[in-house]
Enzyme design. Structure first.
Site, PDB file in Angstrom:
ATOM      1  N   TYR A  55       9.295 -13.780  49.923  1.00 29.39           N
ATOM      2  CA  TYR A  55       8.707 -15.065  50.302  1.00 29.39           C
ATOM      3  C   TYR A  55       9.069 -16.142  49.275  1.00 29.39           C
ATOM      4  O   TYR A  55       8.590 -16.121  48.141  1.00 29.39           O
ATOM      5  CB  TYR A  55       7.186 -14.956  50.431  1.00 29.39           C
ATOM      6  N   HIS A 118       9.285  -3.352  52.594  1.00 31.24           N
ATOM      7  CA  HIS A 118       9.276  -4.586  53.384  1.00 31.24           C
ATOM      8  C   HIS A 118      10.311  -4.561  54.519  1.00 31.24           C
ATOM      9  O   HIS A 118      11.510  -4.559  54.272  1.00 31.24           O
ATOM     10  CB  HIS A 118       9.560  -5.769  52.456  1.00 31.24           C
TER      11      HIS A 118
HETATM   12  P1  NAD Z   1       0.467 -16.541  60.421  1.00 30.05           P
HETATM   13  O1  NAD Z   1       0.501 -16.095  61.827  1.00 30.05           O
HETATM   14  O2  NAD Z   1      -0.688 -16.151  59.589  1.00 30.05           O
HETATM   15  O3  NAD Z   1       0.641 -18.139  60.431  1.00 30.05           O
HETATM   16  C1  NAD Z   1       0.793 -18.877  59.265  1.00 30.05           C
HETATM   17  C2  NAD Z   1       0.868 -20.347  59.633  1.00 30.05           C
HETATM   18  O4  NAD Z   1      -0.372 -20.767  60.206  1.00 30.05           O
HETATM   19  C3  NAD Z   1       1.102 -21.254  58.417  1.00 30.05           C
HETATM   20  O5  NAD Z   1       1.931 -22.329  58.785  1.00 30.05           O
HETATM   21  C4  NAD Z   1      -0.291 -21.770  58.120  1.00 30.05           C
HETATM   22  O6  NAD Z   1      -0.236 -23.005  57.438  1.00 30.05           O
HETATM   23  C5  NAD Z   1      -0.853 -21.905  59.511  1.00 30.05           C
HETATM   24  N1  NAD Z   1      -2.327 -21.952  59.554  1.00 30.05           N
HETATM   25  C6  NAD Z   1      -3.208 -21.069  59.011  1.00 30.05           C
HETATM   26  N2  NAD Z   1      -4.469 -21.480  59.230  1.00 30.05           N
HETATM   27  C7  NAD Z   1      -4.388 -22.647  59.909  1.00 30.05           C
HETATM   28  C8  NAD Z   1      -5.352 -23.557  60.413  1.00 30.05           C
HETATM   29  N3  NAD Z   1      -6.663 -23.366  60.255  1.00 30.05           N
HETATM   30  N4  NAD Z   1      -4.907 -24.652  61.069  1.00 30.05           N
HETATM   31  C9  NAD Z   1      -3.582 -24.880  61.250  1.00 30.05           C
HETATM   32  N5  NAD Z   1      -2.623 -24.055  60.800  1.00 30.05           N
HETATM   33  C10 NAD Z   1      -3.030 -22.945  60.128  1.00 30.05           C
HETATM   34  O7  NAD Z   1       1.847 -16.077  59.740  1.00 30.05           O
HETATM   35  P2  NAD Z   1       2.243 -15.421  58.352  1.00 30.05           P
HETATM   36  O8  NAD Z   1       1.745 -16.220  57.186  1.00 30.05           O
HETATM   37  O9  NAD Z   1       3.696 -15.158  58.410  1.00 30.05           O
HETATM   38  O10 NAD Z   1       1.513 -14.007  58.384  1.00 30.05           O
HETATM   39  C11 NAD Z   1       0.391 -13.724  57.585  1.00 30.05           C
HETATM   40  C12 NAD Z   1       0.787 -12.940  56.356  1.00 30.05           C
HETATM   41  O11 NAD Z   1       1.124 -11.607  56.725  1.00 30.05           O
HETATM   42  C13 NAD Z   1       2.027 -13.469  55.616  1.00 30.05           C
HETATM   43  O12 NAD Z   1       1.716 -14.572  54.823  1.00 30.05           O
HETATM   44  C14 NAD Z   1       2.434 -12.226  54.866  1.00 30.05           C
HETATM   45  O13 NAD Z   1       1.595 -12.039  53.740  1.00 30.05           O
HETATM   46  C15 NAD Z   1       2.148 -11.118  55.903  1.00 30.05           C
HETATM   47  N6  NAD Z   1       3.322 -10.751  56.731  1.00 30.05           N
HETATM   48  C16 NAD Z   1       4.045  -9.664  56.373  1.00 30.05           C
HETATM   49  C17 NAD Z   1       5.160  -9.309  57.117  1.00 30.05           C
HETATM   50  C18 NAD Z   1       5.959  -8.115  56.676  1.00 30.05           C
HETATM   51  O14 NAD Z   1       5.607  -7.474  55.710  1.00 30.05           O
HETATM   52  N7  NAD Z   1       7.032  -7.761  57.346  1.00 30.05           N
HETATM   53  C19 NAD Z   1       5.549 -10.044  58.230  1.00 30.05           C
HETATM   54  C20 NAD Z   1       4.764 -11.129  58.586  1.00 30.05           C
HETATM   55  C21 NAD Z   1       3.644 -11.470  57.845  1.00 30.05           C
END
Ligand code: NAD
Length: 314
Positions: A55, A118
């Site tokens: 990230y 990952h």
């Molecule tokens: P997510 O679906 O959580 O969406 C994140 C987006 O939503 C960001 O732009 C954020 O600003 C926005 N958001 C959050 N709350 C909001 C609100 N109240 N109003 C408006 N917008 C809002 O996507 P993500 O961050 O990719 O997934 C969550 C976490 O999961 C990641 O940060 C990561 O830690 C993990 N993840 C891991 C993998 C992997 O290991 N392969 C893949 C995807 C995600």
């Protein structure tokens, strides 16, 4: 805050946890250094934080390490190894061993609670089973990492790898939310039976289920984005918003140990945590789900073709 046990790890994790991909500017540059969002989450009981060297190509780990200075003993810290750039994967003994030390330094700590491989779909599964997971076991014996997990997109692969080699947790993303609920069918019954911790990530479908929409790198086909924006418009006209509905919907799933949400600002943290214990407006939710129904469960190609879900597009 409500806490649940993360599989058989014994860790009691908050049911909403903090995804730190946005701290790496993956969703656009954040204002400041993200500390206020991290501290707001901790003050409200969030105790599980997930990051990765991928990230922001180490930026997220560095920022999270700085934000957690003085708070380390109040949280469980999860990071990952094996993925370092869009197309840079290395699950070798040497790389993973060095990677843990590099992450410890950036995170300003001497142990990682959960260390995950990952995006395992990008390499042959035998590399994961014969090289990467045994390496993590050795690292666990050294005390640098406490528990081991796998992460990735195609659910059948995550399940098959966990069947072939014991893991403490599985992080799945974009598979239990308003756009897709297959996690409940494909993985959760198995994980429950094996007492494997389930981390449900990206319940906003990596930005699709927000008024602002997803970033340009998002891999979903256009029809997903268009449909979500129609649903978002309906939610707005009905006096709510799509993000609220999506979070309320995901949080109703008691079968996952934690719901991992990426949050960019203190305001998002506060807004999202305020939703704990609230229920969606059933009528609006039903209409939103009707709009989404034609694309519900659509998955996309990512990683090696051999690891794709059967219905993956792209
Ligand atoms: P997510 O679906 O959580 O969406 C994140 C987006 O939503 C960001 O732009 C954020 O600003 C926005 N958001 C959050 N709350 C909001 C609100 N109240 N109003 C408006 N917008 C809002 O996507 P993500 O961050 O990719 O997934 C969550 C976490 O999961 C990641 O940060 C990561 O830690 C993990 N993840 C891991 C993998 C992997 O290991 N392969 C893949 C995807 C995600």
């Amino acid at each position: 805050m409500i806490y649940r046990q993360l599989g058989r790890t014994g860790l009691q994790v908050s049911i909403i946890s903090f995804g730190a991909a946005p701290l790496g500017n993956e969703y656009g540059s954040i204002e400041g250094d993200g500390k206020r969002a991290v501290h707001a989450a901790i003050e409200r009981g969030v105790n599980f934080f997930d990051t990765s060297p991928y990230y922001g190509r180490t930026l997220s780990e560095t920022r999270l390490g700085q934000a957690l200075h003085g708070y380390r003993d109040r949280v469980y810290l999860a990071t990952k190894g094996g993925r370092y750039d869009v197309a840079a994967f290395d699950f070798s003994v040497e790389r993973l061993t060095a990677s843990v030390d590099e992450s410890l330094k950036r995170l300003q700590t001497d142990y990682i609670d959960l260390y995950q491989l990952h995006d395992i779909e990008f390499v042959p599964r035998q590399t994961i089973l014969d090289v990467a997971l045994p390496t993590l076991e050795r690292l666990r014996e050294s005390g640098k990492i406490r528990f081991i997990g796998i992460t990735g997109y195609p659910l059948p692969l995550l399940r098959e790898v966990a069947e072939a080699h014991p893991v403490d947790t599985i992080l799945s993303y974009c598979h239990y939310n308003l756009m897709n609920t297959s996690l409940a069918r494909v993985l959760i019954p198995f994980a429950r039976e094996q007492q494997i911790g389930v981390i449900n990530a990206s319940v906003l479908h990596m930005g699709v289920l927000t008024d602002a929409g997803a970033p340009a790198w998002h891999p979903a086909p256009t029809i997903i984005h268009q449909t979500a924006q129609q649903a978002a418009a309906l939610a707005r006209e009905s006096g709510t918003d799509i993000t609220t509905l999506a979070l309320q919907f995901a949080l109703q799933n008691d079968d996952v140990d934690t719901t991992l949400v990426g949050m960019r600002t203190e305001t998002e943290v506060i807004d999202n945590l305020t939703l704990l214990g609230t229920v969606p407006d059933e009528e609006v939710l039903a209409r939103v789900r009707e709009i989404i129904a034609p694309v519900e469960g659509v998955t996309w190609h990512t990683g090696l073709r051999e690891n794709d879900e059967p219905n993956a597009v792209g």
